[in-house]
Design a protein around this motif. Structure first.
Motif, short mmCIF file in Angstrom:
data_model
loop_
_atom_site.label_atom_id
_atom_site.label_comp_id
_atom_site.label_asym_id
_atom_site.label_seq_id
_atom_site.Cartn_x
_atom_site.Cartn_y
_atom_site.Cartn_z
N ARG A 1 73.04 66.12 4.84
CA ARG A 1 71.70 65.69 4.97
C ARG A 1 71.31 64.26 5.52
NH1 ARG A 1 66.55 67.64 3.47
NH2 ARG A 1 67.72 69.35 2.53
N LEU A 2 70.67 64.00 6.67
CA LEU A 2 70.53 62.81 7.15
C LEU A 2 69.33 61.82 6.26
CD1 LEU A 2 70.04 63.79 10.89
CD2 LEU A 2 71.97 63.03 9.95
N PHE B 1 70.24 69.00 15.23
CA PHE B 1 69.41 68.94 13.96
C PHE B 1 68.77 70.29 13.68
CE2 PHE B 1 69.00 64.56 16.07
CZ PHE B 1 70.20 64.22 15.86
N SER C 1 63.06 64.24 12.27
CA SER C 1 62.04 65.13 11.86
C SER C 1 62.45 65.67 10.63
CB SER C 1 61.96 66.22 12.78
OG SER C 1 60.98 67.36 12.50
N ASP C 2 61.42 65.52 9.70
CA ASP C 2 61.37 66.04 8.26
C ASP C 2 61.67 67.34 8.34
OD1 ASP C 2 61.09 63.31 7.06
OD2 ASP C 2 58.81 63.74 7.13
N GLU C 3 61.54 68.35 9.23
CA GLU C 3 61.49 69.71 9.41
C GLU C 3 63.04 69.97 9.86
OE1 GLU C 3 58.70 71.39 12.08
OE2 GLU C 3 57.17 71.02 10.64
N GLN C 4 63.91 68.97 10.21
CA GLN C 4 65.26 69.12 10.90
C GLN C 4 66.04 67.93 10.08
OE1 GLN C 4 64.48 69.14 14.84
NE2 GLN C 4 64.64 71.43 15.15
N PRO C 5 66.16 68.08 8.94
CA PRO C 5 67.03 66.99 8.11
C PRO C 5 68.53 67.25 8.01
CG PRO C 5 66.08 68.22 6.46
CD PRO C 5 65.66 69.02 7.84
N GLY D 1 67.22 72.84 10.16
CA GLY D 1 66.51 72.82 8.68
C GLY D 1 66.75 74.20 7.98
N ASN E 1 67.60 59.33 7.46
CA ASN E 1 66.52 58.97 8.00
C ASN E 1 66.44 59.97 9.34
OD1 ASN E 1 64.13 57.61 9.02
ND2 ASN E 1 65.34 56.07 10.22
N PRO E 2 66.06 61.24 9.16
CA PRO E 2 66.06 62.10 10.38
C PRO E 2 64.83 61.97 11.15
CG PRO E 2 65.06 63.16 8.10
CD PRO E 2 65.62 61.84 7.90
#
Length: 434
Positions: A149-150, A127, A155-159, A129, A152-153
């Motif tokens: 793009r995921l 994952f 982390s929001d910083e690594q979508p 960003g 439901n990642p």
């Protein structure tokens, strides 16, 4: 006053259960008393039922347990209440066959070769960003067009899914260096995303329902290509210093050598040429690796100084990233053994002066083309830059190995073959013999 009736009553469901089914399905010998006791405890109405194999049970689940709709649902309750700890651990019997697939064998060979050369295998979460893509020298828009793009990642910083193994491996390198390990060699074999065109949305089905063929086809069509890549990173010394003398720092040639050793271990001939403008590599210290058919395998070399600074990795870090699926597919062929020639070998050395822009690989290819069919190998053993040659020039020294089947080559024949190779290099690259 009236009566307000809300909702509809749930229809009564009855489940026929063979008494041998729990023991056969779970692997624990449940007697009739245990099965009846457990089902009664959870509120089921249990009645006797005659079956083809003997006595069975007709079970009516309680109204407050709408989840009990089939015999496997009842078995789950029996195993849970009687105790999961009673279920034995039984290793399955492996099926007969040839064992590993070609791809699995190839990946094991690659891992063993790299581990044998001192590298350590790592795993990194796939994952990333936009900031990582930018740090590697790619534009965020171009990189995002190649990945997904995921929803439901973690982390929001690594979508985003990674498009390069090196993009996530660097975290392991930085962590090792931060903890005091200055000389590091890492490799990882993992999947990357290679989206082509627009990202599609896969349809979904409710749990417990096998999707229809057209739904399965839509699901598969929505999955982007995910080739398997091999990433390698080297930092610090590859030859350790100590009381025996000075060590040697990792350089671009080491990464190229590792990539070549992987291809050689799989029995796949590759060619190496200079490559510019390929991020995240240094423009003057990067090599492109191709199959003999011209298909690109990957790149190896030194990381770009801007990438090194942005990622916080040690200066002059080198690495490589190869499309392992391409190598594995090329290796899936029958290799024919070459004829063993017992005749004596003949060696001949030559040093050629060429422009700095001429790569050793291109010059070697020209030498091979002119050396004839009895050339067994040609090896670069020295590179010289100094006062004895002009600025902007370099001297590359090669050793030829010739061998003729059934006879010994004469000095005149060897000299003629060497001169023919030099002539081909002079015509192709303006090489001048020193």
């Amino acid at each position: 006053a009236g009566v307000t009736d809300v909702g509809r009553p749930r229809p009564v469901v009855t489940i026929d259960l063979d008494l041998e089914y729990p023991s056969r399905f779970i692997g624990v010998d449940y007697d009739r008393e245990t099965v009846v006791r457990v089902l009664t405890e959870i509120g089921c109405l249990v009645e006797e039922l005659a079956t083809t194999s003997g006595t069975g049970l007709r079970v009516t689940p309680p109204s407050w347990r709408p989840d009990l709709t089939s015999a496997p649902d009842l078995l789950e309750e029996i195993a849970r209440i009687d105790g999961y700890d009673k279920i034995p651990s039984v290793l399955p019997t492996p099926p007969s066959g040839s064992g590993l697939t070609h791809s699995q064998r190839a990946r094991r060979i690659v891992a063993e070769v790299l581990a044998g050369q001192g590298l350590t295998e790592v795993w990194s979460a796939p994952f990333v960003g936009d900031d990582r893509h930018v740090a590697l020298g790619w534009t965020a828009e171009d990189a995002r067009a190649r990945t997904v793009r995921l929803v439901n990642p973690l982390s929001d910083e690594q979508p985003l899914m990674r498009i390069s193994v090196i993009s996530t491996m660097v975290d392991a390198l930085v962590r090792n260096v931060a903890r005091g390990t200055k000389d590091v060699g890492l490799f990882e074999i993992g999947l990357v995303t290679a989206l082509e065109g627009e990202q599609q949305v896969a349809p979904t089905e409710r749990v417990g329902v096998h999707p229809a063929p057209e739904v399965l086809e839509s699901i598969h069509a929505a999955i982007p290509p995910q080739p398997r890549h091999l990433g390698m990173l080297l930092a610090g010394e590859v030859e350790r210093s100590g009381w025996w003398g000075a060590g040697r720092k990792a350089e671009a040639a080491d990464a190229i050598s590792l990539a070549s050793s992987v291809a050689e271990a799989l029995g796949v001939p590759v060619t190496t040429t200079s490559a510019d403008g390929v991020m995240p590599f240094h423009p003057g210290r990067c090599a492109a690796i191709h199959l003999e058919t011209g298909e690109l395998v990957g790149h190896a070399g030194e990381l770009h100084p801007k990438v090194v600074q942005a990622l916080g990795v040690p200066a002059r870090t080198v690495g490589a990233e190869l499309d392992l699926d391409v190598l594995i597919a090329a290796a899936d062929r029958t290799v024919r053994a070459s004829t063993v020639i017992t005749s004596p070998v003949a060696y001949s050395d030559v040093a050629l002066v060429v422009d700095e822009t001429v790569t050793a690989a291109d010059l070697e290819a020209a030498l091979r083309s002119g050396a004839g069919e009895i050339l067994e190998s040609v090896h670069l053993f020295d590179v010289y830059r100094g006062d004895q040659i002009d600025d902007g020039k370099k001297s590359l020294a090669y050793r030829f190995t010739f061998r003729a089947p059934g006879r010994t080559l004469t000095t005149e024949e060897v000299s003629a073959l060497r001169d023919s190779a030099v002539a081909a290099a002079a015509e192709a690259h303006g090489a001048v013999q020193r």
